[in-house]
Design an enzyme around this catalytic site. Structure first.
Site, PDB file in Angstrom:
ATOM      1  N   ARG B  15      -4.645   4.492   3.760  1.00  0.00           N
ATOM      2  CA  ARG B  15      -4.367   5.731   4.073  1.00  0.00           C
ATOM      3  C   ARG B  15      -4.196   6.373   2.758  1.00  0.00           C
ATOM      4  O   ARG B  15      -4.851   7.315   1.999  1.00  0.00           O
ATOM      5  CB  ARG B  15      -3.634   5.909   5.263  1.00  0.00           C
ATOM      6  CG  ARG B  15      -3.622   7.482   5.760  1.00  0.00           C
ATOM      7  CD  ARG B  15      -3.233   8.821   5.083  1.00  0.00           C
ATOM      8  NE  ARG B  15      -1.501   8.753   4.888  1.00  0.00           N
ATOM      9  CZ  ARG B  15      -1.020   9.448   4.131  1.00  0.00           C
ATOM     10  NH1 ARG B  15      -1.720  10.600   3.542  1.00  0.00           N
ATOM     11  NH2 ARG B  15       0.085   9.395   3.877  1.00  0.00           N
ATOM     12  N   ASP B  16      -3.123   6.603   2.264  1.00  0.00           N
ATOM     13  CA  ASP B  16      -2.451   7.151   1.282  1.00  0.00           C
ATOM     14  C   ASP B  16      -2.989   6.887  -0.137  1.00  0.00           C
ATOM     15  O   ASP B  16      -3.145   7.827  -0.869  1.00  0.00           O
ATOM     16  CB  ASP B  16      -0.721   6.975   1.062  1.00  0.00           C
ATOM     17  CG  ASP B  16      -0.024   7.970   0.304  1.00  0.00           C
ATOM     18  OD1 ASP B  16      -0.725   9.121   0.108  1.00  0.00           O
ATOM     19  OD2 ASP B  16       1.027   7.834  -0.323  1.00  0.00           O
ATOM     20  N   HIS B 207       9.548   6.090  -0.640  1.00  0.00           N
ATOM     21  CA  HIS B 207       8.067   5.913  -0.946  1.00  0.00           C
ATOM     22  C   HIS B 207       8.036   6.482  -2.542  1.00  0.00           C
ATOM     23  O   HIS B 207       7.912   7.640  -2.680  1.00  0.00           O
ATOM     24  CB  HIS B 207       7.915   7.206   0.025  1.00  0.00           C
ATOM     25  CG  HIS B 207       5.968   7.046  -0.247  1.00  0.00           C
ATOM     26  ND1 HIS B 207       5.254   6.642   0.883  1.00  0.00           N
ATOM     27  CD2 HIS B 207       5.258   7.735  -1.088  1.00  0.00           C
ATOM     28  CE1 HIS B 207       4.037   6.936   0.165  1.00  0.00           C
ATOM     29  NE2 HIS B 207       4.148   7.586  -0.661  1.00  0.00           N
ATOM     30  N   HIS B 209       6.578   6.872  -6.225  1.00  0.00           N
ATOM     31  CA  HIS B 209       5.459   6.814  -7.248  1.00  0.00           C
ATOM     32  C   HIS B 209       5.492   6.343  -8.629  1.00  0.00           C
ATOM     33  O   HIS B 209       6.604   6.627  -9.054  1.00  0.00           O
ATOM     34  CB  HIS B 209       4.661   8.350  -7.162  1.00  0.00           C
ATOM     35  CG  HIS B 209       3.650   8.552  -5.897  1.00  0.00           C
ATOM     36  ND1 HIS B 209       2.736   9.132  -6.006  1.00  0.00           N
ATOM     37  CD2 HIS B 209       3.845   8.195  -4.756  1.00  0.00           C
ATOM     38  CE1 HIS B 209       1.947   9.161  -4.676  1.00  0.00           C
ATOM     39  NE2 HIS B 209       2.939   8.378  -4.003  1.00  0.00           N
ATOM     40  N   CYS B 240      -2.772   9.512  -8.971  1.00  0.00           N
ATOM     41  CA  CYS B 240      -1.945  10.633  -9.099  1.00  0.00           C
ATOM     42  C   CYS B 240      -2.533  11.986  -9.095  1.00  0.00           C
ATOM     43  O   CYS B 240      -3.568  12.356  -9.729  1.00  0.00           O
ATOM     44  CB  CYS B 240      -0.978  10.745 -10.141  1.00  0.00           C
ATOM     45  SG  CYS B 240       0.061  12.348 -10.132  1.00  0.00           S
ATOM     46  N   ASN B 249       1.019   6.014  -6.375  1.00  0.00           N
ATOM     47  CA  ASN B 249       1.688   4.927  -5.470  1.00  0.00           C
ATOM     48  C   ASN B 249       2.064   3.651  -6.249  1.00  0.00           C
ATOM     49  O   ASN B 249       1.222   2.969  -6.721  1.00  0.00           O
ATOM     50  CB  ASN B 249       1.273   4.399  -4.273  1.00  0.00           C
ATOM     51  CG  ASN B 249       0.841   5.676  -3.308  1.00  0.00           C
ATOM     52  OD1 ASN B 249       2.067   5.805  -2.758  1.00  0.00           O
ATOM     53  ND2 ASN B 249      -0.252   6.039  -2.878  1.00  0.00           N
TER      54      ASN B 249
END
Lengths: 300, 300
Positions: B15-16, B207, B209, B240, B249
Site C-alpha cells: 500500500r504505502d 514508521h 523513512h 520519497c 520507506n
C-alpha cells in the site's frame, strides 16, 4: 546515555575510497577533491598510500598528490604505509602522519598478506621505530572487527588484543573497521566495550561500512559508549570489494547529518561537503552513494 | 539499555510503497507480492487503500486485490480508509482491519486535505463509529512526527496530542511516521518519550523513512525506549514523494537484518523476504532499494 559533544571526522575518501574505485583518478582531480574537503572543514584527510602500484594502481600518484597539497594549518593528511619501503617513500616527500593496518581475522590476514596476525604486527616494528625517529604520528587500523569475509564471526577479545598491540606499539589512535559492514548495533557496542578495556576510549575510532545499511545505527550505538572519532568517505566513495555493486564506507554526508541532528559539533560544513561529494561523483559519472547527498540534490 | 525481545514488523509495501511508485502494478502482481510476504512470515501486511482512483490510481484495484487474497490465519491485511465512503467500500468486501491517517503538522494537513488537524480528526468520528459497529480493528497513522516538508520542525507535544486523540478514539495502535525522513536518533527518542506519556508504549509503532539514511539509527534509538512495532516496506518500495530519486520507506530487509543481528525475534525469514523484494523490484525493472538485498544479491 551520554553522547560526545564533539566528534572528529576522519575523511578517508581520497585513499580508502578511491583505492576501491575501478576508475583511475588523475592526481589533479584528487588534489581538487582534497582541497574541497579541507574547505568543508575536515581536519583529517587521508590522502593516499605508499603501496606497490602493481597491487593498487589507483594510488600510484600518491607521492605527487602529497607533495602538491597546499597544506592548511591544523589539518593532517595521513598516508597509508604497508612496510618500511612505503615509509621511506613517505619520508622522502615529508609526510608527517602515517597509517598502518592489521586485521582481527587470521584468515583475512593470511589471504591478504600471507602471514599470521602476530607476524603482521611484528613486521611493523621497524616502521614504528623509524616513525618514532622522524616524529611521525601513526594511526593504526584494525579490520574485520565485526566479522570477516572468510571466517565470519570474530571474537571481541581478538579485536581487543590487536588494538592493544597497535596502541602499545605507539599508534595514537586505533581505527576499528567493520570491513564487510556486517555488524549490528549491540554487537558494535560489545566490541567497543571490549576494546575500551585495553585502549582508552578517546583513542578509538569507528570505521564502519554501510554494506548492509547498518553503519549509522552502529555509529549511534558506539557514540553512546563514548566513541568520538568516526572514519567516513565523502559520497560513500569506495564501494564494497567483497560484493560488487554494494555499498562500502559510510558516506561522510550521512554521518554529518546524524551528528548535526544530535547537536554534536564537527566543524564540517554540510553544503561544502556535499559540493565535494558532487565533484568527485560527477568525475566518476555516477550518483553519490550518500542518501543525504541524493536527498539534498533532489530537493535542490 | 533494554531492547524488546520481539518486534512486530508491519509490512506497508503493497500500500504505502506501491502507492508512491509511478508504475501501475496490476492486481495479480500485487497478489503475488502479498502472498510472498505472507510466506516470508509477515503477520501484518497493509494490502491497499480505498481512496479515490482519481487521486491515487495506483490503488484503484484495492477491492479486487483484497477479495482475491487467500487469507492466512493469524495474518491481518489492513486497508487504508480516508473517509466514510472508503469505509463503505472496505465493508463491502469484508475488510476486518482499517487504517486512518492524520498529521502532526497544520501546514501538511492543510495542503493535503484542506482542513485543520482538529477538523481532520473530528471527521473520522463517523468512520470510528461505523468501525466499532462492525468490529473492525483500526490503526492510526500520524505523519510528519519528526518534521514537515512545509513547516519544518514539529513540536513533540503536537505529535503527542494527535497520537492521544487517535488512541482515545479507538485506534489500537498508533504509527508515528517520519514522512520526510529528516529525523535523527535523539530527536526520535524525545518524540517517542513525549508520545509515550499519553499512549502506552506497546501501542506505538515507528514508521520511519530513510530519505537521509537515518531510519535504522532512529529505529535503534526508539527500540531502546521500548518501541516494539516497526513499519517498513519490502525493497524500500515507495521512494520519497518530496524528493524524486531519494529514498522513502525504510526497507524491510534492512530492518530485519538489524533485528536479527540483535537477536530480536520477528518470525520473518530473510531469504523469503529478499525473494519477495526481488520479485517486485524485477517487475518494476529496478534494483531493490535495500542495502541488505543488494549485498545479498551481489554475494550470490
Amino acid at each position: 546515555m551520554q553522547l560526545p559533544q564533539q566528534v572528529k571526522i576522519v575523511e578517508v575518501g581520497p585513499r580508502d575510497g578511491l583505492q576501491n574505485e575501478s576508475a583511475s583518478v588523475p592526481a589533479e582531480i584528487k588534489l581538487e577533491l582534497i582541497q574541497k574537503l579541507e574547505q568543508a572543514g575536515l581536519s583529517v584527510i587521508e590522502a593516499g598510500s605508499f603501496v606497490s602500484p602493481k597491487w593498487v594502481p589507483q594510488m600510484a600518484s600518491s607521492a605527487e598528490v602529497y607533495q602538491s597539497i597546499e597544506q592548511k594549518p591544523g589539518v593532517s593528511y595521513p598516508m597509508l604505509v604497508p612496510n618500511l619501503r612505503g615509509l621511506e617513500s613517505a619520508l622522502a616527500v615529508g609526510v608527517e602522519e602515517i597509517a598502518i593496518f592489521a586485521a582481527a581475522s587470521e584468515s583475512f590476514t593470511r589471504k591478504n598478506i600471507n602471514c599470521s596476525i602476530d607476524e603482521s604486527i611484528t613486521r611493523y616494528g621497524d616502521v614504528m621505530e623509524q616513525a618514532r625517529q622522524h616524529n611521525l604520528r601513526v594511526r593504526g587500523y584494525v579490520s574485520c572487527v565485526l566479522g570477516c569475509p572468510y571466517e565470519g564471526a570474530i571474537a571481541v577479545e581478538r579485536v581487543a588484543e590487536v588494538a592493544q598491540r597497535l596502541y602499545e606499539m605507539g599508534c595514537y589512535e586505533i581505527s576499528l573497521g567493520d570491513t564487510v559492514g556486517v555488524g549490528t548495533p549491540v554487537q558494535a557496542q560489545q566490541m567497543i566495550d571490549a576494546v575500551a578495556e585495553r585502549v582508552p576510549m578517546e583513542r578509538l575510532a569507528a570505521h564502519f561500512h554501510d554494506t548492509y545499511g547498518q553503519a549509522l545505527a552502529n555509529l549511534f550505538a558506539v557514540l553512546q559508549r563514548g566513541v568520538s572519532v568516526i572514519d567516513s568517505s565523502v559520497s560513500g566513495l569506495g564501494g564494497c570489494p567483497y560484493a560488487k555493486g554494494a555499498s562500502g564506507n559510510v558516506a561522510t554526508e550521512d554521518v554529518l547529518y546524524m551528528l548535526n541532528g544530535m547537536g554534536i559539533e564537527t566543524g564540517v560544513d554540510m553544503s561544502k561537503l556535499v559540493e565535494a561529494g558532487r565533484f568527485i561523483s560527477d568525475f566518476l559519472q555516477r550518483q553519490p552513494a550518500s542518501k543525504v547527498a541524493r536527498a539534498l540534490i533532489a530537493a535542490d
